[in-house]
Design a protein around this motif. Structure first.
Motif, PDB file in Angstrom:
ATOM      1  N   THR A  56      -9.088  70.304  79.146  1.00 14.18           N
ATOM      2  CA  THR A  56      -8.878  71.426  78.194  1.00 14.18           C
ATOM      3  C   THR A  56      -7.423  72.334  78.461  1.00 14.18           C
ATOM      4  O   THR A  56      -6.854  72.032  79.749  1.00 14.18           O
ATOM      5  N   VAL A  57      -7.025  72.939  77.459  1.00 18.39           N
ATOM      6  CA  VAL A  57      -5.712  73.843  77.768  1.00 18.39           C
ATOM      7  C   VAL A  57      -6.102  74.743  78.722  1.00 18.39           C
ATOM      8  O   VAL A  57      -5.323  74.851  79.967  1.00 18.39           O
ATOM      9  N   GLU A  59      -7.808  74.279  81.626  1.00 17.46           N
ATOM     10  CA  GLU A  59      -8.080  73.519  82.653  1.00 17.46           C
ATOM     11  C   GLU A  59      -6.519  73.436  83.315  1.00 17.46           C
ATOM     12  O   GLU A  59      -6.319  72.898  84.351  1.00 17.46           O
ATOM     13  N   THR A  63      -5.148  79.808  80.477  1.00 19.20           N
ATOM     14  CA  THR A  63      -6.403  80.314  79.948  1.00 19.20           C
ATOM     15  C   THR A  63      -6.477  81.306  78.734  1.00 19.20           C
ATOM     16  O   THR A  63      -7.505  81.596  78.235  1.00 19.20           O
ATOM     17  N   VAL A 116     -10.172  65.590  70.242  1.00 19.92           N
ATOM     18  CA  VAL A 116      -9.310  65.366  71.273  1.00 19.92           C
ATOM     19  C   VAL A 116      -7.847  64.973  70.830  1.00 19.92           C
ATOM     20  O   VAL A 116      -7.734  64.047  70.366  1.00 19.92           O
ATOM     21  N   TRP A 156      -2.838  77.299  70.771  1.00 19.75           N
ATOM     22  CA  TRP A 156      -4.112  76.440  70.936  1.00 19.75           C
ATOM     23  C   TRP A 156      -4.928  77.165  71.696  1.00 19.75           C
ATOM     24  O   TRP A 156      -4.638  77.560  72.932  1.00 19.75           O
ATOM     25  N   THR A 159      -9.842  76.165  75.033  1.00 19.96           N
ATOM     26  CA  THR A 159     -10.999  75.214  74.802  1.00 19.96           C
ATOM     27  C   THR A 159     -10.682  73.704  74.204  1.00 19.96           C
ATOM     28  O   THR A 159     -11.522  72.903  74.190  1.00 19.96           O
ATOM     29  N   ALA A 160      -9.375  73.721  73.487  1.00 18.16           N
ATOM     30  CA  ALA A 160      -8.765  72.773  72.849  1.00 18.16           C
ATOM     31  C   ALA A 160      -8.891  71.547  74.075  1.00 18.16           C
ATOM     32  O   ALA A 160      -8.021  71.719  75.207  1.00 18.16           O
ATOM     33  N   HIS A 161      -9.371  70.486  73.756  1.00 21.48           N
ATOM     34  CA  HIS A 161      -9.236  69.240  74.684  1.00 21.48           C
ATOM     35  C   HIS A 161      -7.707  68.326  74.215  1.00 21.48           C
ATOM     36  O   HIS A 161      -7.578  68.010  73.135  1.00 21.48           O
ATOM     37  N   ARG A 190     -17.734  65.015  76.015  1.00 18.40           N
ATOM     38  CA  ARG A 190     -17.254  66.458  75.824  1.00 18.40           C
ATOM     39  C   ARG A 190     -16.922  67.250  77.203  1.00 18.40           C
ATOM     40  O   ARG A 190     -18.038  67.225  78.061  1.00 18.40           O
TER      41      ARG A 190
END
Length: 192
Positions: A56-57, A59, A63, A116, A156, A159-161, A190
């Motif tokens: 995710t963004v 990660e 944040t 994704v 984004w 939570t965006a993958h 997911r």
């Protein structure tokens, strides 16, 4: 937690063979994906192997969310590389068992649920009408390869993958300090 996938081969098919493979697998496309698939990057290319990883963004340490340019430029600092644009249909074919999205909303000006996004350099950033890239999504059990449009003003959500790849000289997430969930199945899990 990042999810590491088995290496896959991309390229090596003619444009017609690639389209045939997508049709045979029941993959649907939208007009933006069709525009991208008509790009010269899909002219017959030699096969190469990539080692995909999804995260995710947030990660990536972003944040509060981020613009696409920030997401793409942050990845190398985490030991990740962008995917070539031509990787998207091959990733779609390798990940046909992606979890079905929670809703079937196709376009709403936000990141679609269960999607994704393939982290790749936008092919024609100077042309506003040209699609920015691809994303993978499964809706009501149907696998989609969709193109999307996005300006760099869009933020984004964390939570965006996104799907990146390990650079060819990096074997796995363990070698770059990411604690990756190893997935040796061709199923897109997911990331919570």
């Amino acid at each position: 937690m990042p999810v590491e996938y088995p290496q896959i081969s991309i390229g090596g098919l003619t444009r017609a063979d690639l389209r045939s493979a997508l049709v045979a697998a029941g993959v649907e496309t939208n007009p933006s994906a069709e525009t991208l698939l008509a790009s010269e990057v899909f002219d017959h290319k030699a096969a190469e192997t990539i080692h995909p990883v999804a995260l995710t963004v947030g990660e990536l340490g972003l944040t509060s969310g981020a613009r696409l340019s920030q997401i793409l430029s942050t990845a190398p600092g985490h030991g990740l590389a962008l995917c070539p644009l031509m990787a998207a249909p091959y990733l779609r074919l390798a990940m046909l068992n992606q979890e079905t999205a929670q809703d079937s909303i196709m376009s709403s000006g936000r990141v679609p649920s269960g999607s994704v996004t393939i982290a790749s350099t936008p092919p024609c950033p100077e042309i506003d009408e040209y699609p920015t890239g691809f994303y993978l999504r499964t809706i009501d059990g149907i696998s989609w390869l969709r193109g999307y449009h996005c300006t760099d003003e869009y933020i984004w959500p964390p939570t965006a993958h996104f799907m990146f790849q390990f650079p060819p000289c990096v074997d796995s997430a363990d070698n770059i300090g990411l604690r990756a969930e190893r997935s040796h199945q061709r199923i897109l899990h997911r990331v919570p």
